[in-house]
Design an enzyme around this catalytic site. Sequence first.
Site, PDB file in Angstrom:
ATOM      1  N   LYS A   1       0.845  -1.200   0.000  1.00  0.00           N
ATOM      2  CA  LYS A   1       0.000   0.000   0.000  1.00  0.00           C
ATOM      3  C   LYS A   1       0.879   1.248   0.000  1.00  0.00           C
ATOM      4  O   LYS A   1       0.602   2.219  -0.704  1.00  0.00           O
ATOM      5  CB  LYS A   1      -0.953  -0.020   1.208  1.00  0.00           C
ATOM      6  CG  LYS A   1      -2.070  -1.029   1.035  1.00  0.00           C
ATOM      7  CD  LYS A   1      -2.883  -1.286   2.290  1.00  0.00           C
ATOM      8  CE  LYS A   1      -3.843  -2.441   2.019  1.00  0.00           C
ATOM      9  NZ  LYS A   1      -4.603  -2.875   3.204  1.00  0.00           N
TER      10      LYS A   1
ATOM     11  N   GLN B   1      -5.210  -2.103   9.414  1.00  0.00           N
ATOM     12  CA  GLN B   1      -4.985  -3.386   8.747  1.00  0.00           C
ATOM     13  C   GLN B   1      -5.518  -4.538   9.611  1.00  0.00           C
ATOM     14  O   GLN B   1      -5.172  -4.651  10.779  1.00  0.00           O
ATOM     15  CB  GLN B   1      -3.471  -3.550   8.495  1.00  0.00           C
ATOM     16  CG  GLN B   1      -3.112  -4.763   7.677  1.00  0.00           C
ATOM     17  CD  GLN B   1      -3.625  -4.696   6.234  1.00  0.00           C
ATOM     18  OE1 GLN B   1      -3.496  -3.684   5.571  1.00  0.00           O
ATOM     19  NE2 GLN B   1      -4.217  -5.777   5.770  1.00  0.00           N
TER      20      GLN B   1
ATOM     21  N   ASP C   1     -11.567   1.978   3.234  1.00  0.00           N
ATOM     22  CA  ASP C   1     -11.719   0.524   3.067  1.00  0.00           C
ATOM     23  C   ASP C   1     -13.189   0.162   2.824  1.00  0.00           C
ATOM     24  O   ASP C   1     -13.491  -0.953   2.418  1.00  0.00           O
ATOM     25  CB  ASP C   1     -11.247  -0.207   4.341  1.00  0.00           C
ATOM     26  CG  ASP C   1      -9.891  -0.871   4.160  1.00  0.00           C
ATOM     27  OD1 ASP C   1      -9.459  -1.032   3.002  1.00  0.00           O
ATOM     28  OD2 ASP C   1      -9.271  -1.236   5.180  1.00  0.00           O
TER      29      ASP C   1
END
Length: 285
Positions: free
Chosen positions: A53, A97, A120
């Site tokens: 990322k 995460q 997300d």
Amino acid sequence: MAATVISGKEISGRVKDRVKKEAEACLAFSRAPALAVILVGDDPASAVYVKNKGKACEYCGIRSLEYRLPADTPEEEVLSLIDSLNADDTVDGILCQLPLPAHMDEKKITNAISPDKDVDGFHPVNVGRLYTGEDCFLPCTPAGILRLLDESGVSLAGKRAAVVGRSNIVGKPVAALLLSRNATVTVCHSGTPDVAAVTREADIVVVAVGKSKFLTADMVKPGAAVVDVGINRDKDGKLTGDADFEALLDKAGAITPVPGGVGPMTIAMLMENTVKACKRHLRLG
Ligand code: NDP
């Protein structure tokens, strides 16, 4: 005829090039888009995802802020970090995460992220908006799957789609997106008595189960489009998907490979969501 191999590498490259231009426009107008990534603990797979990322951010001109916290960090500390990032006007996107260490409540952490920074697309507000067809941050893997199909010229309206797997991050949202595009969708799970009977009828099969070579050639109609979401390691440590790729090459009309299919799209859609958040925050376009 051999199936068309849908290259997520190529398509994600084009997405990231577009994102890069938009990030440049944000910078010219005011400031670069910024993505905050929180990594708690030392899960090796998570560390690789976070590194990738970061690399994508660098390519796209997105400012990447990484917060690496030890596995025993108290939950309140992560929540207060999220609070401060929510309040920071120079931060556009925030993600934590997953998976998180066992002492943390993933739902509580996810729900603490402001919906307008939830790049997300996991916050219940964005999930609800997806189901009601309102503008929202789409979850990255399902959004990437739809983009792969669109960019490959696979039409969805009026087609039968089978989704194998019903997780909140892949199966359910991808089914909702296919439905919103007028496909007739059936979702299979571990309680489905005859998965093959469903997939054999489908023009589009999305498989997100987490089992190597789960989707065999006899489960797929000739000419169907197969999207393989799975990330598995075989006994030699080689990365494999959920579909029997080699066998399906002679049966499917189109298929995504693993690696190089859905994986790179997930990151590209995260970049796209971050720029979208930044443009909203800057009231740009
Ligand atoms: P989950 O483990 O959360 O869900 C797996 C789903 O598969 C469940 O709904 C389960 O059913 C279903 N399932 C399991 N066995 C069977 C079976 N025999 N028949 C039918 N359905 C079955 O996984 P995720 O959705 O998070 O991920 C799926 C795969 O995709 C994994 O390999 C993961 O690593 C990968 N992945 C890849 C991403 C990418 O960017 N490429 C992103 C996210 C995930 P039930 O609900 O009944 O238990």
